[in-house]
Write a protein that holds these residues in place. Structure first.
Motif, PDB file in Angstrom:
ATOM      1  N   ASP A 163     -11.009  56.520  35.667  1.00 20.39           N
ATOM      2  CA  ASP A 163     -10.233  55.443  36.288  1.00 20.39           C
ATOM      3  C   ASP A 163     -10.268  55.454  37.809  1.00 20.39           C
ATOM      4  OD1 ASP A 163      -8.761  57.769  36.430  1.00 20.39           O
ATOM      5  OD2 ASP A 163      -6.853  56.704  36.433  1.00 20.39           O
TER       6      ASP A 163
ATOM      7  N   ASP B 209      -8.219  53.507  42.486  1.00 19.65           N
ATOM      8  CA  ASP B 209      -7.612  54.308  41.425  1.00 19.65           C
ATOM      9  C   ASP B 209      -6.752  53.391  40.556  1.00 19.65           C
ATOM     10  OD1 ASP B 209      -6.241  56.074  39.842  1.00 19.65           O
ATOM     11  OD2 ASP B 209      -5.479  57.315  41.488  1.00 19.65           O
ATOM     12  N   ALA B 210      -7.137  53.237  39.289  1.00 11.85           N
ATOM     13  CA  ALA B 210      -6.353  52.401  38.378  1.00 11.85           C
ATOM     14  C   ALA B 210      -5.047  53.120  38.045  1.00 11.85           C
ATOM     15  CB  ALA B 210      -7.150  52.109  37.105  1.00 11.85           C
ATOM     16  N   ASN B 211      -3.919  52.428  38.194  1.00  5.74           N
ATOM     17  CA  ASN B 211      -2.610  53.068  38.040  1.00  5.74           C
ATOM     18  C   ASN B 211      -2.250  53.295  36.574  1.00  5.74           C
ATOM     19  OD1 ASN B 211      -1.882  50.797  40.607  1.00  5.74           O
ATOM     20  ND2 ASN B 211      -2.123  52.984  40.945  1.00  5.74           N
ATOM     21  N   SER B 212      -1.749  54.482  36.267  1.00  4.18           N
ATOM     22  CA  SER B 212      -1.354  54.861  34.885  1.00  4.18           C
ATOM     23  C   SER B 212      -2.328  54.278  33.873  1.00  4.18           C
ATOM     24  CB  SER B 212       0.055  54.353  34.556  1.00  4.18           C
ATOM     25  OG  SER B 212       0.945  54.682  35.564  1.00  4.18           O
TER      26      SER B 212
ATOM     27  N   LYS C 182      -8.119  65.466  35.841  1.00  4.56           N
ATOM     28  CA  LYS C 182      -7.079  65.601  36.857  1.00  4.56           C
ATOM     29  C   LYS C 182      -6.965  67.061  37.287  1.00  4.56           C
ATOM     30  CE  LYS C 182      -5.834  61.581  37.538  1.00  4.56           C
ATOM     31  NZ  LYS C 182      -5.471  60.521  36.623  1.00  4.56           N
TER      32      LYS C 182
END
Ligand SMILES: [Mg+2]
Length: 406
Positions: A106, A10-13, A381
């Motif tokens: 992401d 999971d790529a952060n922000s 999301k």
């Protein structure tokens, strides 16, 4: 069968991190990526860690974000860049396996069972991926390592940003069981509320509850979440060509206070249309029928359908037709408790583009589509919150329902 090793990366922000690569001068400032004011009513799509400290939340309005933090730097989204970086991320993952299932822009699941020996196991692969991503792209990822997809996803949420968490059969009691049930994939708000009323608050509680009891209360979904809680998710990592295609895509809301009048209804419909459109685009499909379901305060429900000509994946087109149905079928002063928008008669997007559009129209639509894609992130999301599939294993449909969060 041997135990599998699944990673969830999971790529952060993600949006904010990519924007900061493009604008390093704001590295230490509070930054929010926001949709265009007029088109999106100025919604925060993503924020960096500094903005988070000010309490700024995804999906809140720019207006309220600025109240919390007047010096907030607002950047417009660059969806092309997000897609580019998303591809780069997956290209790095491909060094370690060809079993990759993207989940939104992401996140991806990787089945690395076959490459464990080559690289020295799941944790070692996760460490390599984290290093590759940081060195080559300047982004950070959180990675969950586990023996199934649901726990791998939990693992990537466990330590953010830039963390790796391994969930094994040995440590799952310690790591997974104390977490609230809502952190488990595919458990929606209504299920959470119902479970809490039954005294089931943690994943451990859920794992300990009898599956028969849960089936009685929640049907098939009860059995599924019970298995998930016990670590019995056997769902394979599916490359995109293997994934089930939904027959319809819908989204609905029960409002905490009734909507009266067209303006309120339009505000209620907009996020539903955006979400359905985002799902359509994600699946590269267009819809040729729209269905609107409206329920009043006495739970009287009507459902009407209207053709979409040309077939579309655009929120604006869905919204226009939904409003048309509303005006036709509902008297303006009658309060509305619940709204659901469903896209039906789906087909592949490309075929429609070639046959039905001249170039200029195509270009206009493409622009609109690019614009709308900026909200796909938050929509996906929401989807993870409360995805539900057609019952009894019939034709699958993706439909979410959430309560208004006011
Ligand atoms: Mg992310």
């Amino acid at each position: 069968m041997a135990e599998r090793t699944i990673l969830h990366c999971d790529a952060n922000s993600f949006f904010a991190s990519v924007e900061l690569l493009l604008h390093p001068e704001y590295k230490d400032a509070p930054v929010a990526v926001c949709g265009s004011e007029e088109e999106r009513r100025g919604i925060v799509l993503a924020k960096n860690a500094v903005a988070k400290k000010y309490g700024i939340e995804t999906a809140e309005t720019v207006y309220s974000a600025k109240k919390k933090c007047p010096q907030l730097v607002i950047l417009p989204p660059h969806y092309d860049q997000y897609v580019k970086y998303s591809r780069e991320l997956n290209r790095i993952y491909e060094r370690y396996t060809d079993r990759i299932e993207p989940f939104g822009i992401d996140e991806s699941w990787l089945d690395v069972t076959g490459s464990r020996r080559l690289f020295g196991g799941g944790l070692a692969i996760a460490e390599r991926i984290r290093g590759d991503v940081k060195n080559e792209l300047g982004l950070t990822v959180s990675i969950g390592v586990s023996f199934n997809k649901v726990f791998a996803k939990l693992g990537s949420d466990y330590k953010k940003p830039d963390g790796i968490t391994e969930i094994t059969r040995e440590n799952m009691g310690q790591i997974v069981h104390p977490l609230p049930v809502g952190t488990l994939l595919f458990i929606g708000r209504r299920t959470i509320e119902a479970l809490e009323k039954m005294g089931i608050k943690t994943i451990g509680d859920l794992a300990a509850a009898g599956p028969l009891f849960l089936e009685k209360r929640f049907g098939k979904h009860g059995v599924t979440i019970s298995r998930y809680a016990r670590g019995e998710d056997e769902g394979p990592v599916l490359v995109p060509s293997e994934q089930d295609r939904a027959k319809s895509i819908g989204s609905g809301v029960t409002f905490s206070s009734d909507l009266v009048g067209e303006e309120a209804v339009e505000r209620g419909l907009m996020p539903l249309c955006e979400e359905v459109a985002a799902q359509l685009r994600y699946q590269n499909r267009v819809a040729s029928t729209l269905s609107l379901t409206v329920r009043d305060e006495f739970l009287r429900t009507i459902s009407r359908q209207i053709p979409l000509t040309p077939p579309t994946d655009l929120a604006k087109a869905l919204l226009d037709r939904a409003l048309e149905l509303y005006r036709l079928e509902w008297s303006p002063q009658k309060p509305i408790r619940m709204l659901t928008v469903t896209a039906m008669n789906l087909c592949e997007a490309e075929a429609e583009q070639i046959t039905l559009f001249d170039e200029e129209q195509h270009e206009k639509r493409q622009k609109r589509r690019d614009l709308e894609k900026t909200v796909d992130e938050i929509r996906s999301k929401y989807g993870k919150d409360a995805l539900s599939y057609g019952q009894n294993g019939t034709a699958p449909s993706v439909r979410r329902h959430r309560r208004d969060e006011n």
